[in-house]
Structures are given as C-alpha cells and as structure tokens.
Write a protein that holds these residues in place. Structure first.
Motif, PDB file in Angstrom:
ATOM      1  N   GLN A 152      -1.155 -18.968 -13.733  1.00 42.85           N
ATOM      2  CA  GLN A 152      -1.001 -17.709 -14.153  1.00 42.85           C
ATOM      3  C   GLN A 152      -1.299 -17.171 -12.817  1.00 42.85           C
ATOM      4  O   GLN A 152      -1.541 -15.835 -12.716  1.00 42.85           O
ATOM      5  N   ARG A 177       4.014  -6.859  -4.263  1.00 41.86           N
ATOM      6  CA  ARG A 177       3.913  -5.381  -4.842  1.00 41.86           C
ATOM      7  C   ARG A 177       3.297  -4.593  -3.227  1.00 41.86           C
ATOM      8  O   ARG A 177       3.695  -3.257  -2.887  1.00 41.86           O
ATOM      9  N   VAL A 221       6.231  -2.276  -0.367  1.00 42.34           N
ATOM     10  CA  VAL A 221       6.112  -0.894   0.559  1.00 42.34           C
ATOM     11  C   VAL A 221       5.256  -0.854   2.322  1.00 42.34           C
ATOM     12  O   VAL A 221       4.787   0.033   2.957  1.00 42.34           O
ATOM     13  N   SER A 250       6.219   1.945   4.578  1.00 43.21           N
ATOM     14  CA  SER A 250       6.440   3.570   3.553  1.00 43.21           C
ATOM     15  C   SER A 250       5.634   4.307   4.509  1.00 43.21           C
ATOM     16  O   SER A 250       4.253   4.629   4.571  1.00 43.21           O
ATOM     17  N   ASN A 251       6.425   5.132   5.053  1.00 41.31           N
ATOM     18  CA  ASN A 251       5.226   6.460   6.224  1.00 41.31           C
ATOM     19  C   ASN A 251       6.060   7.662   6.460  1.00 41.31           C
ATOM     20  O   ASN A 251       6.932   8.231   7.796  1.00 41.31           O
ATOM     21  N   PRO A 252       6.532   8.012   5.018  1.00 42.98           N
ATOM     22  CA  PRO A 252       7.438   9.241   5.042  1.00 42.98           C
ATOM     23  C   PRO A 252       7.192  10.738   6.305  1.00 42.98           C
ATOM     24  O   PRO A 252       8.013  11.578   6.433  1.00 42.98           O
ATOM     25  N   VAL A 286       1.060   5.138   1.213  1.00 42.70           N
ATOM     26  CA  VAL A 286       1.498   5.659  -0.089  1.00 42.70           C
ATOM     27  C   VAL A 286       0.058   5.653  -1.417  1.00 42.70           C
ATOM     28  O   VAL A 286       0.767   6.455  -2.332  1.00 42.70           O
ATOM     29  N   PRO A 314      -2.976   8.661  -1.688  1.00 43.23           N
ATOM     30  CA  PRO A 314      -1.583   9.370  -1.890  1.00 43.23           C
ATOM     31  C   PRO A 314      -0.056   9.055  -0.821  1.00 43.23           C
ATOM     32  O   PRO A 314      -1.029   9.443   0.496  1.00 43.23           O
ATOM     33  N   PRO A 315       0.885   9.274  -0.510  1.00 44.60           N
ATOM     34  CA  PRO A 315       1.893   9.408   0.425  1.00 44.60           C
ATOM     35  C   PRO A 315       1.357  11.832   1.185  1.00 44.60           C
ATOM     36  O   PRO A 315       1.291  12.020   0.634  1.00 44.60           O
ATOM     37  N   ASN A 316       0.131  11.066   1.871  1.00 51.15           N
ATOM     38  CA  ASN A 316      -0.164  12.842   2.364  1.00 51.15           C
ATOM     39  C   ASN A 316       0.031  12.802   4.048  1.00 51.15           C
ATOM     40  O   ASN A 316      -0.331  13.238   4.609  1.00 51.15           O
ATOM     41  N   ARG A 363       9.567  -5.024  13.316  1.00 51.45           N
ATOM     42  CA  ARG A 363      10.325  -3.844  13.006  1.00 51.45           C
ATOM     43  C   ARG A 363      12.100  -4.773  12.554  1.00 51.45           C
ATOM     44  O   ARG A 363      12.439  -3.910  12.320  1.00 51.45           O
ATOM     45  N   ARG A 389      11.002  -1.882   1.169  1.00 53.61           N
ATOM     46  CA  ARG A 389      12.108  -0.832   0.822  1.00 53.61           C
ATOM     47  C   ARG A 389      11.961  -0.343   1.725  1.00 53.61           C
ATOM     48  O   ARG A 389      13.626   0.717   1.350  1.00 53.61           O
ATOM     49  N   VAL A 390      11.327   0.211   2.549  1.00 56.84           N
ATOM     50  CA  VAL A 390      11.347   0.887   3.496  1.00 56.84           C
ATOM     51  C   VAL A 390      11.945   0.212   4.746  1.00 56.84           C
ATOM     52  O   VAL A 390      11.386  -0.150   5.638  1.00 56.84           O
TER      53      VAL A 390
END
Lengths: 448, 222
Positions: free
Chosen positions: B58, B69, B73, B76-78, B115, B117-119, B185, B220-221
């Motif tokens: 477990q 998890r 991500v 992730s770098n919008p 992530v 937050p994404p800012n 990359r 995911r990205v």
C-alpha cells in the motif's frame, strides 16, 4: 474425571482464545485493507473521470480553436473569448452570462449536468473558464492578474489563455478536478523573413527564447540563445555559442503576419500628421508644426516624419511618416509608458527607457526599424515589429518578440536584418504575434 | 478384573493418580500446548508478515500515485516562467531533469511546473517561496531506504516520504514514439520503477521479499 475435564477445558479455552485473537486481527486487517483499497480505487476513479472530461473537451475545443482564421476570428484569443461567451455569444452580464463557459454547442452538457462513464456513479462535468476566473479557486491578486496579462474580466480573454476544467464524481461524494490551460504554441523571440546576421553580443532568454529566420542565418561566436536557433535556409554557426535547444537549418518556415501599424491607429492618443499637425485621438489639433518645426514641445517636424527630441508625455503615438526617437526619455526607475506606431520607419538614436502604453505593443514600423541608440524596454513583454528589416547596431534590452516581416521597398534604413550591436531579449510567449503554430495544452493541474 | 479392581480401588479410596499417570498427563499437556503455541507463533508470524507485505504494498502504491501526480504535470508553464528564485541552486525552467544530482544514476528526477497557482512564477516570489509543488526533486535515499521529496518552496533538505522500505527507484524517459531518451525536452513518458522490501522472508528462497512496482506516467504538457 472432574480434574481431567478441567484441564481439557483450560486447554481448549486457551486455544480458542489464541485463535480468536488471531481471527479478530485477521478480520480487522482485512477490513482495513478493504477500506484503504476502496478509497484508493475511488480516488483513482474520480481522477480518471476528471481526466476523461478534460480529454473529451480538448478533443472538441482544440480543433475549433485551431480553425480560428477559417472561422473568421482575428486571433486565437478572439476565438477563445467567443467560446467563453457560450452558445449565446454574449459574455453577459446577467442572464446572458448563465451559459458562459458552456460547451453545449460542442455536445457537452452545461454543468451541473454530467456525463456518465462506464462504472456506476462515475461521472464528469466540464466547462471552459478564463484563466483569471475566480471559479478556478486560485485567488490571484491584482499583481498576478497583471503578470499573466489578464484583464480581470472572467469571460473575456486578454492573454490567449483559457482553461478546460473538469470535475470527476464518484460514489460517496468523492470528486476530483483536472484542468488544462490552453495557450499559444511557442513562438520564437526573434523572427525575421530574409537573411539575418547575429553578432557576438546577443543574448536571448526566456521559455520562448528562440530565434528563427525564414531565410539564411549567420550566428557569430559568443551568442547565447536559451532555446532553438533555426533557419529555413542555411544556418552558419561560429563557435563558441551557447544554444540551449537545437541549431538547425532547412526547417519549415514560420508564419509572420503582415505588420500594419494602421491596425493599431484607433488606439492612438496622439497622431503626428504628415502635414505637421499634432492631433488628439478625437481629431482636434493640439499644435501646428507645419510652419515652425519645433512648435510642438518635445517634437520636431521634419518631413516626411517627426523627431522626438525632448521630454514628451507617455501614450500611444501614431506617426504618419518616419519617426526618429532621438531624445532622452525615461529611466530604469521610471520608464515612460509609450507605444510608437509609424507608417514609415522607426529610428532609435536617443536613449529611451520605455514600457508599452498599449498592452503588448511597443514599436511597430511600416518600414524598417533601426536601433542605433540605447533602448531599454524590459519591464513588460511587448511587440517590436517592422514591415521591412530590423537593424540593431546600438544597444537594446527588451522583453517580448522582435519581428521583421522582410517586405521589400518599404524602408530605406535597413538592408535586411542584422544585430551587430548589443541585444538582450527575453520572451515568455505573451505577445503571440509571429510564428503562430496553433493552440496547445500549455498547462495542467490536478485538485486536490 | 484387574482394571475393575483398580477402578474400584481409585474411586473407593480417593488416592488420585499414580505418579506415572500424572507424568504422562503432564507430558501430553506440555506437548499439546507446545504444539499449539508453536502453531500460534507461526500463524502470528505469517500474519505479521502478510500485514507487513500488505502495508509495504500500500505504501508503494501510494508513493507511486504521488510520483505520478507530480511528474504528470512536469513542464506545465502556461505563462512562460523561466527561473525560480526560491531554491538556493536556482536554475532556468526545465520541465524535468533526470539524474538531478548528476551522479550518473537515474534514481532521481527534478520536476518543475507552474501549478500552485499558475501565475507566471515558479515556486513563488523571491523571499516568499510559498508555492509548493512547483519545483520538486524526487529521489531515493539508499542509506535510509526511503523515497524522498525536496520541494524548493518548503524543504531545506530532502524529506522522507516513506518508511524504510524502498530499495530501488528508477526513472526511464521515452519520447513520443516510444523510444528511450534522456533528452529532457523530448521526454513524453516516464517509466517509474519502485522496488520495495518487506520484513517477510521468501518462502522458497529464504531472503527478504522484494517487489518492483512499475508505472508509466504520461507528461500532460507535451
């Protein structure tokens, strides 16, 4: 007989006790394991449901956004705003806002309606949100909203970024969120059509810190580029260079949209006319330099254009003709908010520290763009574009995207594009003018 | 006749058991109780090992879920954050770095993602560094046999995430075509292999019971 019976009883009781304790431990352990496994399974199921929701929406939204030109939108951002507005096409306020972010038009029901997955009780709901929408639960402060280039309007996109947000539901109230942020595909920081020569004092940084030339590219030793250095034609690189990505010639060309200052004319606070008149946005004459060239403070009318030679107020200036920014303006501590748009060429011979007065736009020339003086504009990312060539033989420190469309016969200041002076350019993709390669998933996050 | 005589003699006289009978009864009792306790000990040991195995399983699954998890991500770098000001060893943004400690063993990975937050900031503003989960190094502490996390926003040193059960951790990168790659990359998928060891002994081989748990994590990205 009685004594023998007693011994047997004690023995049996002891054995039963031991077996009972063992059985109880076994049962408790099994129950605990079952509960833990159930929780793990439930968490996995609701996360998978949320994941499925995002994937479902992306499969519908991405093609729609990547057809923005065919759909008649002026930019991917406009297409995003249209999607955010929902089926009624209006972002609100009031009842019109009720369908904001709904993907009903694409076949996904409006929340709180859900779609079911295969397993009983496993469902998801999906909607679009702007990236500064409080529904995301991020509590961005005003500086963060400014940093990401948003406008504080939760259904009007300002930075070509929106989020697909899905909630997965499972039995016993279990739920999880998944969210994909859509944004423009990485575009290079420095893009030119036609040949480009980079001298030895060029540094390009940032997540989008790449250089691309639709033509031949010559890179001198000492150049530092965080990302790729690519050319559709020949690429000649002299050692030593520091290139973080790939260095390659013969790659596909990058789309460079037509650079038309006229597109931005409606944003101008002041128009410097070809006849020597300075007008306000409303058209009223602010001053007349047609007879006395220096009649307008800070400016000199010199047909066919204007020369900035002293302190001028910030704002968006549109020049009918050429523009020479020859004075001293702003400081690192107090940059002047100024955007300059010119039908003709723009020449920077003075020493200017600027930030864009028009969001994401700093200098746009219908002819060439030449920086022979000292230009500092690294506070906010903005577009520096020329319909002809870009020549930097002075010193420039900028944030944003530098674009040379390479059109012939539109200017006489630069024969092609080159950086022979010093250029420090940083770009993280907030301008999105040239190199449009569609919309991609730029971010992803899970909750909880 | 003899038996009856004896029986009568006992019941009549109340003289009890003979010494031989008592000794035999005592020996039998000791033998039965000993056997019962022996079986009980075996059962308890087996149960303990089974519980231990289950607990390790477990813990390994939970650790893999956390790794998945965190790694999923990566990149992730919008808003194009390009540096983190929070780690002492501040480095430019890179979705993930295999072998983050550079010792030639892919038992660690550094993951960056805007992530939380994404800012447009990675791990937070300089001096605040309050955006956890945005610059995380996952590694294996071979000495302590634990999985560790070092979050640039909150951990001065690696923090153990498991008990002393992890004997191996390996990250392998694959590109979009499924070919193994170490080029950061180009990595589109990371295979995570977590090897654990419980206190149980292998019933045939006799050594500790080891298990390797594998999970493929899609970025995911990409």
């Amino acid at each position: 007989m009685r004594q023998q019976t007693g011994v047997a009883l004690v023995t049996v009781v002891l054995l039963l006790g031991v077996l009972g304790v063992l059985s109880a431990a076994l049962v408790l352990g099994a129950i605990t394991d079952t509960l833990v496994a159930r929780n793990l399974r439930s968490a996995s199921e609701v996360r998978a449901a949320a994941d499925a929701g995002v994937s479902h929406a992306l499969a519908l939204v991405m093609p729609a956004l990547n057809r923005w030109q065919e759909s008649g939108f002026v930019s991917p951002g406009a297409a995003m705003s249209a999607l955010l507005a929902g089926p009624d096409g209006s972002p609100g306020p009031g009842a019109a806002a009720a369908d904001n972010g709904s993907l009903e038009a694409l076949g996904i029901p409006r929340p709180p309606a859900r779609l079911a997955l295969g397993s009983p009780g496993i469902e998801y709901e999906v909607q679009l949100v702007d990236d500064d929408d409080p529904q995301r639960g991020l509590a961005l402060d005003s500086s963060e909203v400014a940093r990401i280039g948003e406008n504080g309007l939760d259904s009007v996109d300002a930075n070509t970024r929106i989020a697909v947000r899905a909630t997965g539901y499972g039995p016993a109230g279990a739920r999880a969120f998944a969210e994909a942020t859509l944004g423009p595909a990485p575009a290079p920081a420095l893009v030119t059509a036609g040949a480009l020569t980079l001298g030895d004092a060029v540094t390009v940084t940032g997540s989008h810190g790449s250089v691309h030339v639709n033509g031949d590219l010559v890179v001198a030793g000492g150049v530092s580029v965080a990302g790729d250095v690519t050319a559709t034609g020949q690429l000649a690189v002299a050692a030593p260079v520091a290139i973080g990505g790939r260095a390659e010639g013969g790659v596909p060309s990058v789309a460079i949209p037509e650079t038309l200052p006229l597109v931005y004319r409606h944003t101008a606070d002041v128009v410097l006319g070809a006849e020597g008149l300075m007008r306000s946005a409303a058209g009223s004459v602010l001053c007349d330099a047609s007879l006395v060239p220096d009649a307008c403070p800070g400016w000199l009318f010199s047909a066919p254009g204007w020369v900035q030679q002293g302190a001028v107020a910030g704002g968006v200036y549109y020049v009918e003709g050429n523009l020479d920014l020859a004075g001293v303006l702003g400081s690192v501590a107090a940059p002047v908010a100024l955007t300059a748009l010119a039908d003709g060429s723009i020449l920077v011979t003075g020493s200017l520290t600027l930030q864009p007065a028009l969001p994401r736009v700093l200098l746009v020339a219908g002819g060439d763009l030449v920086v022979s003086g000292n230009l500092v504009a690294d506070r906010e990312e903005a577009l520096v574009a020329a319909r002809g060539g870009v020549l930097i033989d002075g010193t420039a420190r900028m944030a944003g995207q530098v674009v040379a469309e390479g059109a012939q016969g539109v200017g006489s200041l630069a024969a092609g594009s080159a950086v022979t002076g010093s250029l420090a350019l940083r770009y993280t993709g907030l301008v999105g003018h040239a190199g449009d390669r569609g919309v991609v998933v730029a971010g992803w996050r899970w909750e909880p | 006749m003899v038996g009856e005589g004896c029986g009568r003699s006992r019941s009549r006289g109340g003289a009890g058991f003979t010494l031989v009978e008592v000794l035999i009864a005592a020996a039998l009792t000791v033998a039965v109780l000993g056997a019962a306790l022996g079986v009980s000990a075996d059962v308890r040991r087996a149960l303990s090992h089974a519980i231990d195995d289950a607990a390790v399983e477990q813990e390994a699954r939970a650790a893999l879920a956390w790794i998945a998890r965190t790694v999923s991500v990566a990149g992730s770098n919008p808003y194009g954050a390009d540096l983190t000001p929070c780690a002492a060893d501040a480095t430019p943004f890179e979705a993930l770095r295999l072998d983050a400690d550079g010792n030639g063993v892919d038992d660690d990975v550094r993951v960056q993602a805007d992530v939380n937050p994404p800012n447009g900031m990675l791990a937070g503003r300089a001096g605040e560094c309050d955006e956890a989960g945005e610059d995380v190094t996952i590694a294996h502490d071979a000495g302590a046999r634990t999985l560790t996390r070092r979050d640039a926003a909150r951990d001065a040193a690696p923090v153990a995430l498991t008990s002393a059960i992890v004997t191996g951790l390996a990250f392998t990168g694959f590109d979009a075509a499924g070919a193994p790659t170490r080029a950061f990359r180009e990595i589109a998928l990371i295979r995570v292999a977590l090897t654990t060891e419980s206190r149980a002994r292998h019933s045939v081989l006799g050594g500790p019971v080891r298990a390797t748990h594998t999970m493929d994590v899609h970025l995911r990205v990409r």
